[in-house]
Design an enzyme around this catalytic site. Structure first.
Site, PDB file in Angstrom:
ATOM      1  N   GLU A  85     -23.154  79.697  55.283  1.00  0.00           N
ATOM      2  CA  GLU A  85     -21.870  80.006  54.865  1.00  0.00           C
ATOM      3  C   GLU A  85     -21.113  78.783  54.692  1.00  0.00           C
ATOM      4  O   GLU A  85     -20.999  77.959  55.400  1.00  0.00           O
ATOM      5  CB  GLU A  85     -21.124  80.814  55.986  1.00  0.00           C
ATOM      6  CG  GLU A  85     -19.648  81.186  55.632  1.00  0.00           C
ATOM      7  CD  GLU A  85     -19.171  82.248  56.688  1.00  0.00           C
ATOM      8  OE1 GLU A  85     -20.192  83.029  57.155  1.00  0.00           O
ATOM      9  OE2 GLU A  85     -17.935  82.289  56.919  1.00  0.00           O
ATOM     10  N   LYS A 265     -17.404  86.628  65.823  1.00  0.00           N
ATOM     11  CA  LYS A 265     -18.361  86.518  64.624  1.00  0.00           C
ATOM     12  C   LYS A 265     -18.159  85.061  64.034  1.00  0.00           C
ATOM     13  O   LYS A 265     -18.971  84.284  64.117  1.00  0.00           O
ATOM     14  CB  LYS A 265     -18.147  87.523  63.568  1.00  0.00           C
ATOM     15  CG  LYS A 265     -19.382  87.245  62.356  1.00  0.00           C
ATOM     16  CD  LYS A 265     -18.761  86.303  61.292  1.00  0.00           C
ATOM     17  CE  LYS A 265     -19.824  86.000  60.301  1.00  0.00           C
ATOM     18  NZ  LYS A 265     -19.560  84.962  59.205  1.00  0.00           N
ATOM     19  N   ASP A 281     -33.796  80.763  69.671  1.00  0.00           N
ATOM     20  CA  ASP A 281     -33.556  82.059  69.402  1.00  0.00           C
ATOM     21  C   ASP A 281     -32.384  82.698  68.981  1.00  0.00           C
ATOM     22  O   ASP A 281     -31.609  82.967  70.138  1.00  0.00           O
ATOM     23  CB  ASP A 281     -34.701  82.890  70.196  1.00  0.00           C
ATOM     24  CG  ASP A 281     -34.722  84.472  70.099  1.00  0.00           C
ATOM     25  OD1 ASP A 281     -34.054  84.860  69.177  1.00  0.00           O
ATOM     26  OD2 ASP A 281     -35.556  84.987  70.781  1.00  0.00           O
ATOM     27  N   HIS A 378     -11.529  78.736  51.985  1.00  0.00           N
ATOM     28  CA  HIS A 378     -12.609  79.455  51.969  1.00  0.00           C
ATOM     29  C   HIS A 378     -13.133  79.583  50.531  1.00  0.00           C
ATOM     30  O   HIS A 378     -14.361  79.221  50.027  1.00  0.00           O
ATOM     31  CB  HIS A 378     -12.562  80.866  52.394  1.00  0.00           C
ATOM     32  CG  HIS A 378     -13.831  81.602  52.962  1.00  0.00           C
ATOM     33  ND1 HIS A 378     -14.680  81.328  53.969  1.00  0.00           N
ATOM     34  CD2 HIS A 378     -14.419  82.427  52.138  1.00  0.00           C
ATOM     35  CE1 HIS A 378     -15.691  81.889  53.924  1.00  0.00           C
ATOM     36  NE2 HIS A 378     -15.841  82.773  52.822  1.00  0.00           N
TER      37      HIS A 378
END
Ligand code: MEV
Length: 425
Positions: A85, A265, A281, A378
């Protein structure tokens, strides 16, 4: 041509690719080349990666970047991040710099206990089971001694083994609930090996073992990270109003799960990027973190903020079971390098660094969301992706970046500007 296959794993890599291209990709040799072009020219290195999983065909690149200028517990770090991202590393870099001039981040590990369980069914008398467990308990530790020997030398091992009655949740269901300390390793293999030996020792005719497995829900493997400063130091102007909005953004995440999921998130953008870079992991981390966020019965924010006596404080409490030895950490050359970059941290120090990376991302997101919105920054970062999708040359790319310097970036606007540029040629 059949799309099923027997013995696929026995084929060599080229044979696997040929099978796949002929059966699923219209025998398009260009697509075969796409797979081949990601092979590393260093055969030893390629073999190393091939062996990580079964049926490896090629490598899948993700960008490996760094966010410099992090100050954590007064120590300076450049944090490695692996993520696709576009805005995440940029955000981390901005925030690290911002807080480096305001005392930096403070972090501390609250505890590092991990959990594993032997799940079993038992229909008999509960007191008899308890007596059996008590008679066996010492042996359950004993039978794992060979496995725990090295771990005990490193300060880890089995902490407790408890019998738990779960019959209120499921008829006849009991478990051995085992807690572990796994020092600098994540400890999944160690925990599972111990559990399987314990289960074998515990088993008897009227005890039906269903499974033995570690839990990725690790609320006792917890780290706290925070930043604070006087409110006036937060923004160039309107500090008090904006800081209050920042706090409200967290209150909204706590009140509304739809927002909390997106809020968390954003935190995981930072967490996962460091978890992946250090060969840990990320699925285990994700599962454990979200369960923790829902521990009250309602899914809530992992971060919190307050304004008290003119001081803005922003913090995170997050469960992170990570390792700095074992697993992929020393096997993947880039994970090894990442850990070196961080000064070969202990698992505890790595927990602190990852928690800070998560907190930093949330700070960047909330600051943008409660002021100018995130799309401006963004889309600025995303502009190069759009330009690339259009197949623009380096010269056209430069032109478009300059062109959009002070304009609103949307996908359509970029396509239009590009088409105009091509037509004018
Ligand atoms: C995007 O990847 C993450 C954000 O949506 C997080 C948030 O909304 O807090 C910006």
């Amino acid at each position: 041509m059949s799309k099923s296959v027997n013995g696929f794993s026995k084929l060599n890599k080229l044979e696997k690719i040929d099978w796949l291209v002929s059966r699923f990709l219209n025998n398009d040799q260009k697509l075969k080349q796409v797979l081949l072009q990601y092979w590393n020219s260093n055969e030893i290195l390629q073999n190393l990666h091939d062996d990580f999983i079964e049926n490896t065909l090629t490598n899948f690149y993700l960008p490996f970047g760094v966010a410099p200028n992090f100050v954590i517990n007064e120590k300076k770090y450049t944090i490695p991040m692996v993520i696709e991202e576009s805005s995440v590393v940029a955000a981390a870099s901005l925030v690290s710099k911002f807080w480096s001039t305001r005392g930096g981040f403070k972090a501390n590990v609250i505890s590092t206990v991990k959990i594993g369980q032997v799940h079993f069914m038992y229909e008999g008398d509960k007191t008899e089971l308890e007596n059996y467990f008590n008679s066996k308990k010492e042996n359950l530790y004993k039978v794992t001694e060979a496995i725990t020997k090295n771990m005990r030398k490193r300060g880890g091992g089995i902490l407790t083994i408890k019998l738990r009655d779960k019959t209120a949740e499921l008829e006849n269901y009991y478990q051995l609930h085992v807690t572990f300390e796994t020092a600098d390793s994540m400890g999944a293999n160690f925990i599972n090996s111990c559990l399987e030996v314990i289960a074998k020792e515990f088993q008897k005719e009227d005890i039906q073992i269903v499974m033995s497995i570690l839990s990725n829900y690790v609320p006792e493997c917890l780290v706290h990270a925070e930043v604070s400063c006087i409110v006036e130091d937060l923004y160039a102007e309107n500090s008090i109003e904006l800081a209050q909005k920042f706090v409200q953004a967290i209150q909204i995440a706590n009140a509304e799960p739809h927002r909390a999921v997106t809020h968390n998130k954003g935190i995981m953008n930072g967490v996962d990027a460091v978890v992946i870079a250090t060969g840990n992991d990320f699925r285990a981390i994700e599962a454990g973190v979200h369960a923790f966020a829902a521990r009250s019965g309602k899914y809530k924010s992992l971060t919190n903020a307050s304004i008290e006596n003119g001081i803005f404080k922003f913090w995170i409490d997050i469960p992170l079971a990570v390792g700095t030895v074992g697993g992929l950490t020393s096997l993947h050359p880039l994970s090894k390098l990442s850990l070196q970059l961080l000064g070969n941290p202990s698992a505890i120090e790595l927990m602190e660094i990852i928690a800070v990376a998560g907190l930093a991302q949330n700070f960047a997101a909330l600051r943008a969301l409660t002021t100018a919105g995130i799309q401006k920054g963004h889309m600025k970062m995303h502009l190069t992706n759009i330009i690339k999708q259009l197949g623009a040359s380096e010269k056209e790319k430069k032109f478009l970046i300059d062109y959009f310097e002070h304009k609103t970036i949307t996908h359509n606007a970029v396509v239009e500007a590009y088409n105009k540029l091509v037509q004018e040629k």
